[in-house]
Design a protein around this motif. Structure first.
Motif, PDB file in Angstrom:
ATOM      1  N   GLN A 180      48.890  31.701  33.068  1.00 27.55           N
ATOM      2  CA  GLN A 180      48.757  31.176  34.422  1.00 27.55           C
ATOM      3  C   GLN A 180      49.297  32.203  35.409  1.00 27.55           C
ATOM      4  O   GLN A 180      50.409  32.711  35.253  1.00 27.55           O
ATOM      5  CB  GLN A 180      49.515  29.856  34.574  1.00 27.55           C
ATOM      6  N   VAL A 181      48.491  32.540  36.423  1.00 24.65           N
ATOM      7  CA  VAL A 181      48.879  33.562  37.389  1.00 24.65           C
ATOM      8  C   VAL A 181      49.075  32.992  38.790  1.00 24.65           C
ATOM      9  O   VAL A 181      49.516  33.686  39.699  1.00 24.65           O
ATOM     10  CB  VAL A 181      47.828  34.694  37.449  1.00 24.65           C
ATOM     11  N   HIS A 182      48.755  31.715  38.946  1.00 21.19           N
ATOM     12  CA  HIS A 182      48.829  31.054  40.248  1.00 21.19           C
ATOM     13  C   HIS A 182      48.828  29.550  39.969  1.00 21.19           C
ATOM     14  O   HIS A 182      48.397  29.121  38.892  1.00 21.19           O
ATOM     15  CB  HIS A 182      47.615  31.459  41.101  1.00 21.19           C
ATOM     16  N   LYS A 183      49.306  28.743  40.901  1.00 21.61           N
ATOM     17  CA  LYS A 183      49.332  27.300  40.664  1.00 21.61           C
ATOM     18  C   LYS A 183      47.940  26.730  40.410  1.00 21.61           C
ATOM     19  O   LYS A 183      47.805  25.647  39.837  1.00 21.61           O
ATOM     20  CB  LYS A 183      49.981  26.572  41.838  1.00 21.61           C
ATOM     21  N   SER A 184      46.916  27.479  40.790  1.00 23.44           N
ATOM     22  CA  SER A 184      45.542  26.987  40.643  1.00 23.44           C
ATOM     23  C   SER A 184      44.677  27.805  39.692  1.00 23.44           C
ATOM     24  O   SER A 184      43.485  27.530  39.568  1.00 23.44           O
ATOM     25  CB  SER A 184      44.858  26.945  42.018  1.00 23.44           C
ATOM     26  N   PHE A 185      45.267  28.802  39.006  1.00 25.65           N
ATOM     27  CA  PHE A 185      44.433  29.676  38.177  1.00 25.65           C
ATOM     28  C   PHE A 185      45.088  30.036  36.845  1.00 25.65           C
ATOM     29  O   PHE A 185      46.276  30.375  36.791  1.00 25.65           O
ATOM     30  CB  PHE A 185      44.104  30.979  38.916  1.00 25.65           C
ATOM     31  N   ILE A 186      44.282  29.992  35.791  1.00 32.51           N
ATOM     32  CA  ILE A 186      44.619  30.533  34.478  1.00 32.51           C
ATOM     33  C   ILE A 186      43.574  31.606  34.182  1.00 32.51           C
ATOM     34  O   ILE A 186      42.383  31.403  34.443  1.00 32.51           O
ATOM     35  CB  ILE A 186      44.544  29.447  33.389  1.00 32.51           C
ATOM     36  N   ILE A 187      44.004  32.734  33.654  1.00 34.38           N
ATOM     37  CA  ILE A 187      43.043  33.811  33.387  1.00 34.38           C
ATOM     38  C   ILE A 187      43.082  34.238  31.925  1.00 34.38           C
ATOM     39  O   ILE A 187      44.073  34.030  31.221  1.00 34.38           O
ATOM     40  CB  ILE A 187      43.303  35.037  34.279  1.00 34.38           C
ATOM     41  N   ASN A 188      41.977  34.833  31.495  1.00 39.72           N
ATOM     42  CA  ASN A 188      41.877  35.431  30.172  1.00 39.72           C
ATOM     43  C   ASN A 188      42.223  36.915  30.304  1.00 39.72           C
ATOM     44  O   ASN A 188      41.516  37.670  30.982  1.00 39.72           O
ATOM     45  CB  ASN A 188      40.454  35.258  29.626  1.00 39.72           C
ATOM     46  N   LYS A 189      43.299  37.326  29.669  1.00 43.14           N
ATOM     47  CA  LYS A 189      43.764  38.705  29.760  1.00 43.14           C
ATOM     48  C   LYS A 189      42.673  39.703  29.370  1.00 43.14           C
ATOM     49  O   LYS A 189      42.554  40.784  29.955  1.00 43.14           O
ATOM     50  CB  LYS A 189      44.978  38.873  28.854  1.00 43.14           C
ATOM     51  N   LYS A 190      41.842  39.322  28.406  1.00 46.42           N
ATOM     52  CA  LYS A 190      40.810  40.230  27.900  1.00 46.42           C
ATOM     53  C   LYS A 190      39.692  40.476  28.911  1.00 46.42           C
ATOM     54  O   LYS A 190      38.905  41.411  28.746  1.00 46.42           O
ATOM     55  CB  LYS A 190      40.209  39.664  26.613  1.00 46.42           C
ATOM     56  N   LYS A 191      39.612  39.629  29.936  1.00 49.15           N
ATOM     57  CA  LYS A 191      38.513  39.736  30.893  1.00 49.15           C
ATOM     58  C   LYS A 191      38.907  40.446  32.189  1.00 49.15           C
ATOM     59  O   LYS A 191      38.094  40.594  33.095  1.00 49.15           O
ATOM     60  CB  LYS A 191      37.973  38.342  31.230  1.00 49.15           C
ATOM     61  N   ILE A 192      40.145  40.888  32.296  1.00 47.09           N
ATOM     62  CA  ILE A 192      40.618  41.540  33.517  1.00 47.09           C
ATOM     63  C   ILE A 192      39.934  42.895  33.705  1.00 47.09           C
ATOM     64  O   ILE A 192      39.927  43.727  32.789  1.00 47.09           O
ATOM     65  CB  ILE A 192      42.144  41.739  33.491  1.00 47.09           C
ATOM     66  N   ASN A 193      39.362  43.107  34.874  1.00 44.75           N
ATOM     67  CA  ASN A 193      38.798  44.422  35.201  1.00 44.75           C
ATOM     68  C   ASN A 193      39.884  45.354  35.726  1.00 44.75           C
ATOM     69  O   ASN A 193      40.047  46.475  35.249  1.00 44.75           O
ATOM     70  CB  ASN A 193      37.688  44.288  36.240  1.00 44.75           C
ATOM     71  N   TYR A 194      40.628  44.874  36.717  1.00 41.71           N
ATOM     72  CA  TYR A 194      41.756  45.641  37.237  1.00 41.71           C
ATOM     73  C   TYR A 194      42.621  44.744  38.120  1.00 41.71           C
ATOM     74  O   TYR A 194      42.246  43.617  38.465  1.00 41.71           O
ATOM     75  CB  TYR A 194      41.297  46.880  38.014  1.00 41.71           C
ATOM     76  N   ILE A 195      43.794  45.266  38.465  1.00 47.73           N
ATOM     77  CA  ILE A 195      44.738  44.562  39.337  1.00 47.73           C
ATOM     78  C   ILE A 195      44.897  45.386  40.608  1.00 47.73           C
ATOM     79  O   ILE A 195      45.102  46.601  40.546  1.00 47.73           O
ATOM     80  CB  ILE A 195      46.107  44.386  38.660  1.00 47.73           C
ATOM     81  N   GLU A 196      44.806  44.726  41.744  1.00 47.04           N
ATOM     82  CA  GLU A 196      44.934  45.405  43.029  1.00 47.04           C
ATOM     83  C   GLU A 196      45.880  44.608  43.913  1.00 47.04           C
ATOM     84  O   GLU A 196      45.523  43.527  44.393  1.00 47.04           O
ATOM     85  CB  GLU A 196      43.568  45.555  43.704  1.00 47.04           C
ATOM     86  N   GLY A 197      47.098  45.132  44.079  1.00 49.30           N
ATOM     87  CA  GLY A 197      48.088  44.397  44.860  1.00 49.30           C
ATOM     88  C   GLY A 197      48.400  43.070  44.198  1.00 49.30           C
ATOM     89  O   GLY A 197      48.786  43.014  43.031  1.00 49.30           O
ATOM     90  N   ASN A 198      48.223  41.986  44.941  1.00 50.37           N
ATOM     91  CA  ASN A 198      48.459  40.647  44.406  1.00 50.37           C
ATOM     92  C   ASN A 198      47.155  39.942  44.048  1.00 50.37           C
ATOM     93  O   ASN A 198      47.059  38.715  44.123  1.00 50.37           O
ATOM     94  CB  ASN A 198      49.249  39.805  45.422  1.00 50.37           C
ATOM     95  N   LEU A 199      46.167  40.729  43.642  1.00 48.67           N
ATOM     96  CA  LEU A 199      44.885  40.183  43.223  1.00 48.67           C
ATOM     97  C   LEU A 199      44.542  40.676  41.814  1.00 48.67           C
ATOM     98  O   LEU A 199      44.742  41.851  41.491  1.00 48.67           O
ATOM     99  CB  LEU A 199      43.765  40.604  44.182  1.00 48.67           C
ATOM    100  N   VAL A 200      44.043  39.760  41.004  1.00 49.13           N
ATOM    101  CA  VAL A 200      43.530  40.113  39.682  1.00 49.13           C
ATOM    102  C   VAL A 200      42.006  40.018  39.765  1.00 49.13           C
ATOM    103  O   VAL A 200      41.469  38.971  40.133  1.00 49.13           O
ATOM    104  CB  VAL A 200      44.063  39.150  38.605  1.00 49.13           C
ATOM    105  N   ILE A 201      41.330  41.086  39.433  1.00 51.16           N
ATOM    106  CA  ILE A 201      39.870  41.125  39.551  1.00 51.16           C
ATOM    107  C   ILE A 201      39.243  40.878  38.182  1.00 51.16           C
ATOM    108  O   ILE A 201      39.492  41.620  37.227  1.00 51.16           O
ATOM    109  CB  ILE A 201      39.376  42.476  40.112  1.00 51.16           C
ATOM    110  N   ILE A 202      38.444  39.836  38.116  1.00 47.09           N
ATOM    111  CA  ILE A 202      37.736  39.482  36.887  1.00 47.09           C
ATOM    112  C   ILE A 202      36.274  39.222  37.232  1.00 47.09           C
ATOM    113  O   ILE A 202      35.967  38.281  37.966  1.00 47.09           O
ATOM    114  CB  ILE A 202      38.338  38.234  36.216  1.00 47.09           C
ATOM    115  N   ASN A 203      35.392  40.071  36.727  1.00 47.16           N
ATOM    116  CA  ASN A 203      33.961  39.867  36.918  1.00 47.16           C
ATOM    117  C   ASN A 203      33.616  39.686  38.399  1.00 47.16           C
ATOM    118  O   ASN A 203      32.863  38.788  38.774  1.00 47.16           O
ATOM    119  CB  ASN A 203      33.503  38.650  36.107  1.00 47.16           C
TER     120      ASN A 203
END
Length: 223
Positions: A180-203
């Motif tokens: 969980q990376v935010h109160k409203s989001f769970i992400i799949n680590k394997k699907k991360i494209n990149y991290i930019e500041g306080n944003l996780v970019i996925i697809n």
């Protein structure tokens, strides 16, 4: 993966028993000990844990009321000297319920339930959406988004909306791949494209990284 723990108990003797038992289990990491639920609320504002050892009968705020107040509660093993509280614990989907005084063997049985879920997660999951039951591979999930009592399960080319809380969904996903990376989001680590500041970019989706989740996420991402 190790399981991080928080003890919440107003009795020093009970705290000591739990600390002793936790120290004997190599996959348990005790992060902190709180003397009551109010202290725990303050601690959890800035920290995340996988498992609570939570006493039910405490002054000011009971363990049950405290747990119900958490927006995204961790797994919980309730501990108490009063058997009449057991039903409350199980109604909250507790991992287990330990009646004081409990043995080390009983403690191991309780934590082993959670360890088994972490080590041997279900490879497929059933999602009810559009009046259909969809069987999807867990690895095909990109991220999950909260919509109150509903969630959106984002796959590569489609999104499924189902009646389930984010907390419940998180409990069904393997912690080796999902966080969980935010109160409203769970992400799949394997699907991360990149991290930019306080944003996780996925697809091409920009997912916010909440302040309280950032430290745990960066440790998870780099592991």
């Amino acid at each position: 993966m190790n399981i991080s723990c928080l003890i919440i108990d107003d009795e020093p003797s009970s705290q000591n028993v739990l600390k002793s038992f936790i120290n004997k289990i190599d996959y348990l990491d005790l992060l902190h000990v709180c003397n009551n639920a109010i202290e725990a609320l303050a601690y959890l504002k800035n920290n995340t844990v996988d498992l609570l050892f939570l006493d039910i009968n405490m002054p000011q705020l009971s363990g049950v009321s405290f747990y119900k107040s958490l927006q995204n509660p961790p797994k919980v093993i309730f501990t108490t000297a009063y058997s009449e509280y057991a039903l409350d614990g199980f109604n909250l989907d507790a991992t287990d319920y330990l009646l004081k005084p409990f043995s080390f063997e009983r403690f191991v049985k309780a934590v082993s339930k959670l360890k088994k879920l972490n080590d041997h997660p279900t490879e497929n999951i059933i999602v009810k959406a559009d009046k259909k039951l969809h069987q999807i591979k867990i690895d095909d999930i990109y991220f999950v988004e909260s919509l109150g009592d509903y969630i959106k399960v984002h796959l590569e080319n489609t999104t499924l909306v189902t009646y389930k809380t984010l907390t419940k969904m998180y409990s069904e996903l393997p912690k080796s791949s999902f966080i969980q990376v935010h109160k409203s989001f769970i992400i799949n680590k394997k699907k991360i494209n990149y991290i930019e500041g306080n944003l996780v970019i996925i697809n091409s989706n920009k997912i916010p990284l909440g302040v309280k989740y950032k430290k745990a996420f960066l440790e998870f991402f780099n592991s």
